[in-house]
Design a protein around this motif. Sequence first.
Motif, short mmCIF file in Angstrom:
data_model
loop_
_atom_site.label_atom_id
_atom_site.label_comp_id
_atom_site.label_asym_id
_atom_site.label_seq_id
_atom_site.Cartn_x
_atom_site.Cartn_y
_atom_site.Cartn_z
N ALA A 1 35.36 21.54 -20.35
CA ALA A 1 34.78 21.88 -21.65
C ALA A 1 35.34 21.36 -22.62
O ALA A 1 36.62 21.47 -22.91
N PHE A 2 34.56 21.18 -23.91
CA PHE A 2 35.33 20.53 -24.96
C PHE A 2 34.33 20.64 -26.34
O PHE A 2 33.19 20.80 -26.13
N MET A 3 35.15 20.85 -27.50
CA MET A 3 34.35 20.97 -28.68
C MET A 3 34.08 19.44 -29.31
O MET A 3 35.04 18.52 -29.28
N TRP A 4 32.75 19.40 -29.40
CA TRP A 4 32.24 17.94 -29.71
C TRP A 4 31.87 17.87 -31.30
O TRP A 4 31.15 18.83 -31.66
N GLU A 5 32.42 16.96 -32.16
CA GLU A 5 31.83 16.79 -33.43
C GLU A 5 30.54 15.97 -33.42
O GLU A 5 30.52 14.96 -32.93
N VAL A 6 29.57 16.66 -34.25
CA VAL A 6 28.04 16.13 -34.56
C VAL A 6 28.17 16.08 -36.00
O VAL A 6 27.76 17.21 -36.44
N ASP A 7 28.14 15.07 -36.71
CA ASP A 7 27.72 14.95 -38.15
C ASP A 7 28.59 16.15 -38.80
O ASP A 7 27.87 16.83 -39.65
N GLY A 8 29.75 16.27 -38.52
CA GLY A 8 30.58 17.19 -39.33
C GLY A 8 30.71 18.51 -38.83
O GLY A 8 31.40 19.44 -39.12
N ARG A 9 29.74 19.01 -37.78
CA ARG A 9 29.87 20.20 -37.23
C ARG A 9 29.99 19.93 -35.75
O ARG A 9 30.21 18.99 -35.23
N SER A 10 30.39 21.30 -35.12
CA SER A 10 30.83 21.12 -33.75
C SER A 10 29.98 21.77 -32.74
O SER A 10 29.18 22.93 -33.03
N GLU A 11 29.76 21.37 -31.63
CA GLU A 11 29.05 22.04 -30.46
C GLU A 11 29.95 22.05 -29.24
O GLU A 11 30.89 21.27 -29.07
#
Length: 700
Positions: A202-212
């Motif tokens: 499981a990991f936090m992924w950066e998408v356009d400056g936001r996290s998912e």
Amino acid sequence: MPSVRRGRIALGLVCALLAGREGPASRAQAPSTSSPASGALQRAITLVETRGDCRGALPELDIAARSTDAAVAPRALLLRGQCLERLGRPADARAAYDGLVTRFPTHPLTRQARRRAQVLAAPTKGAIAAPSLTLRRLDVGDAVHSGSLSGDGRYVAFHDSDSVPFRRDLLTGRAEKLTLGGETDGTRAEVLLLSRDGQQLAFMWEVDGRSELRLAPAVNGGAAVTLVPAGAWQAIRPVAWTPDGSTILVITTDFEFRLALQAVAVRARRLDRLAGLGFVDPFHVSLSPDGRQVLFDHANGSGPRDIVLLDLASRRLTPLVTHAANDVMPVFLPDGRSFLFASDRLGPLSLWRHPLGEDSANESTLVRRDIGRIWAVGMTPAGVFVHGLQTGMVDVHTVRLGDDGRLAEQARPVSATFAGYNQAPDWSPDGESLVYASTRGATIGGVGSRALVIRDRSTGHERLLYPDMLFFNAPRWSPDGTRILVKGRLASTNKWGEYIVDARTGAVTPVVVASQLMDETELGPHQWVPGREAILLARYGKGLVEVDLATGAEKTLVPLEPGVNITAPRGCAYAPDGRTLAWSTVERSAGRGNETVLRVREPGGSVRELLRSVGPEWLMLMDWAPDGQAVYVVRHFAARSGALPARAELWRVPIDGSAPSDMGLSAPSLRAVSVHPDGRRIAYVTGFPTWEIWALEGLK
């Protein structure tokens, strides 16, 4: 090559190694740098400060300790004792301290040596017998700033020094690159959490400056699944995985910067709020072996951190360990009936054990004293506590310059207090004081963990300010010498930005505050504008701006194209007259890779290039000469051989276009150079914090 990217969420805590105070008395008896003992001491200090190599420093310290020179032997004996403590040899460390006390009873360092010898000799009430505990380094590398341990204790996930994510098998030693569901940019995976068997990530992924929040096979390919899409939260950080793999605990940050502990159902992809955390981010979250209880550290406002237990069924929060000191990083032991935690109640960070259940009201017992500055990775089923340990050091030095502008003496650490944890120096406008940031608490984050130290140049007296901030760095004096500009995170709002600290009271005033987490990395190097109530600020992705302190209005001075960034930590500066502006940038050139360029803008607006470095060589602006006729830069050169690290040198670059000159100062990690207003001395930083993964065995 310097780079700009979001800093990963990681905690670190550090041990102190003394390089020695250089006050008037000790300067009078300073030895010749040509003596074998003095040379050995300086080589040892270099090994410890730039590489964290205590083991390699011991032979040099043995030579220096045998000297009869009172300016060499006491420092060598003290540093030898601290190195031996770090290497887990307390009896030998105590002998080194006792040797200093016996041979030099009136030396200023004797008091500290006597105190450390007493600590090592003191009985530890309720402690686990020392022979039952073994501390060993795991072969993961020395640049690991964050990571997680699989529930079975076999795998560690981490980013290496190039931000590439890996999983290492602790049984076989084999390291495999994490596939992240087919993604190639590992820097966007900011937190890595392995499942119990180490096969899922499981990991936090950066998408356009936001996290998912994403879930993917660890190393065998396969697509990633988005469990929580970007947009709902500023950040969503996975912290624990239930034993059956059905649920992942996460820390979320909303758009008011408030944090909460929540549970994510893997199949249903649904969030369930467990507890609000206010503005306080736990240093570590630990799930019990049966998956029913959660431990974490928490604080009320600016107070010390305590250990809290959350029952998942009832959602009831119970304070378990409350103390005037900071109690942090709880980790369940394999039996689920007790847990470890770290505390600074003895001064240095130490490990303690506390019971659960009917015995939870009993006192905590000491497990291991002075473990250094650590961050918890996890506990294996066999009772092995895996943790990160900061071994490298960073420190502030000062040195006097001669009439020719080159070094006129050997550089000295600015202070013997908390040596190894001081950084970011800046001379006051009148030259009478030096301010720097110093890690003084047992934890690297939280109110009181870092101090602004204002050191009187003449007397050596140090005055400490503790702003109400969770973290800060890069102090810069105001032109009138009454305020200090810093970059950091305010405790009352959890917001990152530019703040002004009153140099007398420590009161904090916001100047520029990031409204979202994605905006935090936009704020770069800063400086007060000479002669005006304004600050110069680098906004990454935009350019150099001037902020009027009275109105808050921003004026763009130098726009920068996308992909061009100001170098850290002091990459932009006005000349002392407040008219000529200099800056250094990182740029990408077609077919030539990265380049760094030094430029100046004249009062009339014309811009000239002064210096350019290409490829593996790069440069960073540091400061102006007091006469405004030259700037100082640090130039990084490629290593002369594969066995040597790249070198960094201080150079003086005239703004009239004449040839730059080498100042004679070189160190592998030279940076943050501040020039005294008289132009005859400088302060600077060397050393980098390096991290290793260690295992404490024998706790079960």
